[in-house]
Design an enzyme around this catalytic site. Structure first.
Site, short mmCIF file in Angstrom:
data_model
loop_
_atom_site.label_atom_id
_atom_site.label_comp_id
_atom_site.label_asym_id
_atom_site.label_seq_id
_atom_site.Cartn_x
_atom_site.Cartn_y
_atom_site.Cartn_z
N GLY A 138 -4.30 0.50 -11.19
CA GLY A 138 -5.21 1.45 -10.56
C GLY A 138 -6.65 1.01 -10.77
O GLY A 138 -7.20 1.19 -11.85
N ASN A 194 10.76 -3.47 -5.51
CA ASN A 194 10.26 -2.11 -5.31
C ASN A 194 11.11 -1.43 -4.23
O ASN A 194 11.09 -1.84 -3.07
CB ASN A 194 8.79 -2.21 -4.89
CG ASN A 194 8.07 -0.89 -4.82
OD1 ASN A 194 8.08 -0.22 -3.79
ND2 ASN A 194 7.41 -0.52 -5.89
N ASN A 207 10.67 3.18 -6.66
CA ASN A 207 9.42 3.71 -6.12
C ASN A 207 9.50 5.23 -6.01
O ASN A 207 10.16 5.77 -5.12
CB ASN A 207 9.15 3.07 -4.75
CG ASN A 207 7.85 3.52 -4.13
OD1 ASN A 207 7.48 4.69 -4.22
ND2 ASN A 207 7.14 2.61 -3.50
N THR A 242 -5.80 -3.67 -4.91
CA THR A 242 -6.99 -3.52 -4.06
C THR A 242 -8.02 -4.62 -4.30
O THR A 242 -8.59 -5.16 -3.34
CB THR A 242 -7.62 -2.14 -4.30
OG1 THR A 242 -6.66 -1.15 -3.98
CG2 THR A 242 -8.85 -1.93 -3.44
N CYS A 253 5.19 6.48 -3.60
CA CYS A 253 4.57 6.37 -2.27
C CYS A 253 4.51 7.73 -1.57
O CYS A 253 5.55 8.35 -1.32
CB CYS A 253 5.36 5.39 -1.40
SG CYS A 253 4.62 5.21 0.22
N LYS A 260 8.35 3.74 -11.06
CA LYS A 260 6.93 3.84 -10.68
C LYS A 260 6.63 5.28 -10.26
O LYS A 260 7.16 5.77 -9.26
CB LYS A 260 6.62 2.85 -9.55
CG LYS A 260 5.12 2.76 -9.25
CD LYS A 260 4.80 1.58 -8.35
CE LYS A 260 3.31 1.50 -8.05
NZ LYS A 260 2.97 0.42 -7.13
N GLY A 285 -7.88 1.49 -5.65
CA GLY A 285 -9.21 0.93 -5.84
C GLY A 285 -9.96 1.53 -7.01
O GLY A 285 -9.45 2.40 -7.72
#
Ligand code: FMN
Length: 394
Positions: free
Chosen positions: A261, A94, A123, A284, A126, A177, A235
Site C-alpha cells: 500500500g 491470486n 483474493n 502503483t 478486490c 489477501k 498509491g
C-alpha cells in the site's frame, strides 16, 4: 534471503497482483529488476465479465481502480507455467471464487498448484467483484458471481471456511489477501488464522470515488468509463493507513504478513516491515515510474541491512511495534520548534497555521514563544528552508 512460510525469498520484494503481473513479459521485467516474487493477476474459474483496465489517477496521490481485465483459469495456469519456466520468481497465484462454492475454490487452487504456483493468494480484497454492488444496493442485491473478493473479506465466517478448504486442498502455503473495508482487520485476519492460513496479505484497496467536474453536472473527471463504481484505492495516499492495518494484524495474530500500500521507496518498504510485515508488495509506484523503482527499492533494502549491520531482515521486522500503545497510555513530552536564524528567509509560512499564535515575525525572522506552542509540528513541515527543528525539553 528471507524465509517466508517455508519458502526462501532472495529479498522481501513481491510485485503485487495487477497489470504488472498479467503477462509473461512483465514477469520477466520483474525478475530482471530484482524482485523476489510476483503475485499473478487475479484469476477466476471463469471471470463473470470481461473488463478492461480503467482507473482514475491523481499524480503524487493515488489511483482508483474501477475495472480491469482479469484472467480465466486457463490463461492464469499458462502464465504460472511460463513464469516458472522463464523466470526465477516465486509466484503467488491470486485467485477468487463465489464464496459459497468451496469445491470451486479447491479446484482453482489445486489447478494453480499443479501448474507450478509456489503459494496461493486467496483474493478477499478486490472490490470490483461484488463490493461495488454491495456499496450501492446492499448485500441482498449480490448475484452468485459477485460473492467473492472483498465481499468475502468482510465475512469472518466465510474467510475461515474458505481458508480451511484451501488448506485441505493444496500442499503449498495459503496466503489470504484481506480487504481493509472492515471495522477491524484484526478480526478478519484472525478468521484467516483460525482457518489455517499460513500468512495474510494487506493492501490499500479502500473503496473510493473520484474527483468530479463541478462545471459539468458532477461528471467524473475521466472519460474512458461510462459511469463510476466504488473502486479500489492504491498509491501513496494509502501508506499510513496500511501501516496501521499491518500493525493491527501483527499484534493480533501469530502468522506472517505481506504488507503493501503506497510503498514508493526502500525506506517505505523498511518502515512497512518495522510495522510488522515480513514481505512487501509494490504496484502503483512501478505503474507510475517504471521497473527501476523496484530495483531501487531492492538495492536500498539490501544497502540498509549492511549499513545497519543487520544479519537478516528478521532483525528489524516488527521493531516499531514496541512503541504501540493505547492513546490513554501515551505520555506527552514538552517541546517546541527552534529557529536557525541563518536559514530563516522570513517567508512567514510558519506563522500562518490558523490554530497557532506561537510564532511571530520580528525583523523578518521567525521567533517562537515556547509557552504558546501546541506541539503540532506543522511549522517544521512547512518551512521551505529547514530552519525549524523540534526541540524536546529534557
Ligand atoms: C490496476 C490495478 C489492478 C489490480 N489488480 C489486482 C488484482 O487483480 N488482485 C489483487 O489482489 N490486487 C490487485 N490490485 C491491488 C494491488 O495488488 C495492490 O495490493 C494495491 O494496489 C496496493 O499497493 P500499491 O499502493 O503499491 O498500488 C490492483 C491494483 C491496481 C492498481
Amino acid at each position: 534471503m528471507i524465509k517466508f512460510c517455508g519458502v526462501n525469498f532472495k529479498n522481501p520484494m513481491v510485485i503485487a497482483s495487477s497489470p504488472l503481473t498479467s503477462k509473461i513479459e512483465w514477469l520477466i521485467e520483474a525478475d530482471r529488476h530484482g524482485a523476489a516474487a510476483a503475485s499473478t493477476k487475479l484469476a477466476f474459474i471463469k471471470q463473470p465479465f470481461y473488463g478492461k483496465l480503467r482507473m482514475h489517477t491523481y499524480r503524487r496521490n493515488s489511483s482508483i481502480i474501477c475495472y480491469d481485465r482479469r484472467k480465466d483459469m486457463d490463461e492464469s495456469l499458462k502464465l504460472i507455467d511460463e513464469g516458472k519456466k522463464r523466470t526465477d520468481l516465486i509466484l503467488f497465484a491470486n485467485i477468487t471464487n463465489d464464496d459459497y462454492d468451496l469445491d470451486g475454490w479447491a479446484y482453482l487452487a489445486k489447478a494453480h498448484e499443479n501448474a507450478g504456483a509456489d503459494l496461493i493468494e486467496a483474493n478477499m480484497v478486490c472490490p470490483n467483484v461484488g463490493l461495488s454492488t454491495k456499496n450501492i444496493a446492499g448485500e441482498e442485491s449480490l448475484s452468485g458471481s459477485e460473492q467473492g473478493g472483498a465481499v468475502t473479506g468482510q465475512n469472518p465466517e466465510r474467510i475461515e471456511a474458505i481458508t480451511r478448504t484451501l488448506k485441505e486442498s493444496v500442499d503449498i502455503p495459503v496466503v489470504v489477501k484481506l480487504t481493509p473495508n472492515v471495522d477491524d482487520i484484526g478480526v478478519t485476519a484472525r478468521a484467516a488464522e483460525r482457518g489455517g492460513a499460513d500468512a495474510v496479505c494487506l493492501a490499500g484497496a479502500q473503496t473510493s470515488l473520484p474527483l468530479v467536474d463541478i462545471y459539468d453536472e458532477g461528471r467524473p473527471k475521466y472519460y474512458l468509463l461510462n459511469g463510476v463504481s466504488h473502486g479500489s484505492l492504491g498509491g501513496p495516499s494509502t501508506k499510513l493507513m496500511c501501516f496501521s492495518h499491518v500493525a493491527n494484524i501483527a499484534k493480533k495474530t501469530n502468522i506472517p504478513i505481506v504488507g503493501g500500500g503506497g510503498l514508493e521507496s526502500a525506506e517505505d518498504c523498511i518502515m512497512m516491515m518495522m510495522w510488522g510485515a515480513h514481505l512487501v508488495t509494490v504496484c502503483t509506484a512501478a505503474m507510475w515510474y517504471g521497473w527501476e523503482v523496484i530495483q531501487r527499492q531492492v538495492r536500498g533494502m539490501e544497502d540498509y541491512l549492511k549499513k545497519m549491520g543487520y544479519g537478516s531482515y528478521y532483525d528489524f521486522i516488527g521493531k516499531s511495534l514496541q512503541y504501540l500503545r493505547s492513546s490513554s497510555k501515551l505520555e506527552a513530552l514538552d517541546g517546541w520548534p527552534v529557529v536557525d536564524v541563518d536559514k530563516c528567509n522570513g517567508c512567514t509560512i510558519c506563522a500562518k497555521p490558523a490554530h497557532c499564535d506561537a510564532i511571530e515575525m520580528i525583523d523578518k525572522k521567525a521567533v517562537v514563544y515556547p509557552d504558546k506552542c501546541l506541539g503540532c509540528g506543522i511549522c517544521v513541515s512547512l518551512c521551505p528552508t529547514g530552519a525549524l527543528t523540534m526541540h524536546v525539553a529534557k
